[in-house]
Design a protein around this motif. Structure first.
Motif, PDB file in Angstrom:
ATOM      1  N   LEU A 200     -32.934 -25.574  35.276  1.00 17.89           N
ATOM      2  CA  LEU A 200     -32.716 -24.158  35.560  1.00 17.89           C
ATOM      3  C   LEU A 200     -34.021 -23.443  35.909  1.00 17.89           C
ATOM      4  O   LEU A 200     -34.064 -22.671  36.887  1.00 17.89           O
ATOM      5  CB  LEU A 200     -32.013 -23.481  34.385  1.00 17.89           C
ATOM      6  N   CYS A 203     -34.910 -24.305  39.492  1.00 24.26           N
ATOM      7  CA  CYS A 203     -34.065 -23.635  40.482  1.00 24.26           C
ATOM      8  C   CYS A 203     -34.444 -22.167  40.649  1.00 24.26           C
ATOM      9  O   CYS A 203     -34.476 -21.650  41.766  1.00 24.26           O
ATOM     10  CB  CYS A 203     -32.596 -23.773  40.086  1.00 24.26           C
ATOM     11  N   VAL A 210     -27.586 -21.808  41.584  1.00 27.27           N
ATOM     12  CA  VAL A 210     -27.002 -22.731  40.621  1.00 27.27           C
ATOM     13  C   VAL A 210     -25.500 -22.482  40.547  1.00 27.27           C
ATOM     14  O   VAL A 210     -25.056 -21.354  40.329  1.00 27.27           O
ATOM     15  CB  VAL A 210     -27.648 -22.558  39.232  1.00 27.27           C
TER      16      VAL A 210
END
Length: 326
Positions: A200, A203, A210
């Motif tokens: 995460l 990203c 996501v």
């Protein structure tokens, strides 16, 4: 329904994606719990009515019949220009060599097969379903770039891999001037939070959208722990994902139940709201085998969990072994 940009692209998608693994001929492929076409169509129609414009399937779902059902339904219920269709490539689509993986041969073959089944001349988002350890990533990235330049695909995405692998792919795409991945479809829910460690943050730093799969942990977070369903009784992959951590996961599920009861809303809305509020998340992918599942998912977008509620939901979690892609 509200719409968000998908990562750093200009593409606008609904804050929920309808996961289409649920739709397919039960006798085809490895998902005997799927809905046939007659039972699938009302759910797809209702998704369109609720403003969902993002539909996620894969070539291997029910041996290609998911793509066929989704393609026919969307052609009838909405306009192609208003729809964002995602599908995937990697898993074998038959016996013998070169029927799966991410070689140039496989990608060129499977993108055309998906286009035929979907009944469209382009795919909005084309994802690699897993990392291919047998094909050089450079070969995969260049082939994907070529299908974009050929007009068969608009955007590229990836699903469920190690963060170092995704970082390598992004770096190589930039280095060679190839189309980079715009999305990451990863395993994220209150029972499995290992993606918070590296994927995460990566990203968010790279501007990648996501779109998590299994936000409700295949239904484990929506009902009493010992309550079974047709899918839980026949879904071997569910047992692979969650069987090793049942004691800890049960406590998480009990926290979801407590927060839901305090609010007077279904558990599914609480679990979905937690995923949707995570930094970097664009649109959780929700599967629905009943219209009520879809209604709960859309209603969850209006649920804004407090810091105290989030802490209560997260407190029972313990580190898990990596699951979902290796």
């Amino acid at each position: 329904m509200q719409y968000k940009r998908l990562g750093n692209t200009g593409l606008q998608v609904s804050q929920l994606a309808l996961g289409c693994m649920t739709f397919g001929v039960p006798e085809r492929g490895t998902h005997p719990w799927t809905l046939n076409e007659d039972d699938s169509r009302p759910i797809i129609r209702r998704a369109v009515e609720l403003g969902i414009n993002f539909f996620d399937t894969a070539n291997m779902y029910s041996d290609g019949t998911s793509e066929e059902i989704v393609g026919r339904a969307l052609k009838e219920f909405t306009r192609r220009e208003d729809t964002v269709i995602a599908t995937k490539v990697y898993y074998p689509m038959g016996k013998g060599p070169n029927r799966g993986g991410l070689s140039r041969k496989a990608i060129m073959t499977e993108v055309d097969a998906s286009l035929r089944r979907l009944g469209t001349d382009y795919i909005d988002l084309y994802l690699i379903h897993r990392w291919d350890y047998d094909t050089p990533i450079e070969e995969t990235l260049e082939a994907l770039h070529d299908v974009v330049k050929a007009g068969k695909v608009r955007y590229l995405g990836a699903s469920s891999m190690h963060a170092w692998q995704f970082a390598k792919a992004l770096y190589l795409a930039d280095r060679h001037g190839w189309t980079r991945f715009s999305t990451m479809q990863n395993h994220l829910n209150l029972l499995y939070r290992e993606e918070e460690r590296e994927m995460l943050p990566l990203c968010v730093a790279e501007g990648v959208g996501v779109i998590p799969w299994s936000p409700l942990a295949r239904g484990r977070l929506t009902r009493d722990w010992d309550e079974a369903s047709k899918r839980s009784d026949t879904d071997d992959y569910m047992r692979k994902l969650y069987a090793a951590t049942e004691d800890a996961d049960r406590r998480v599920a009990e926290a979801v139940k407590a927060v839901a009861e305090a609010r007077g809303i279904p558990r599914a809305q609480v679990a979905m709201a937690w995923v949707a509020q995570k930094a970097g998340v664009t649109a959780p992918i929700v599967g629905a085998s009943k219209l009520s599942h879809l209604e709960d998912a859309v209603a969850s977008l209006e649920v804004h969990l407090t810091a105290d509620e989030i802490a209560r939901l997260e407190a029972p979690y313990v580190p898990h072994a990596v699951a979902g892609f290796v």
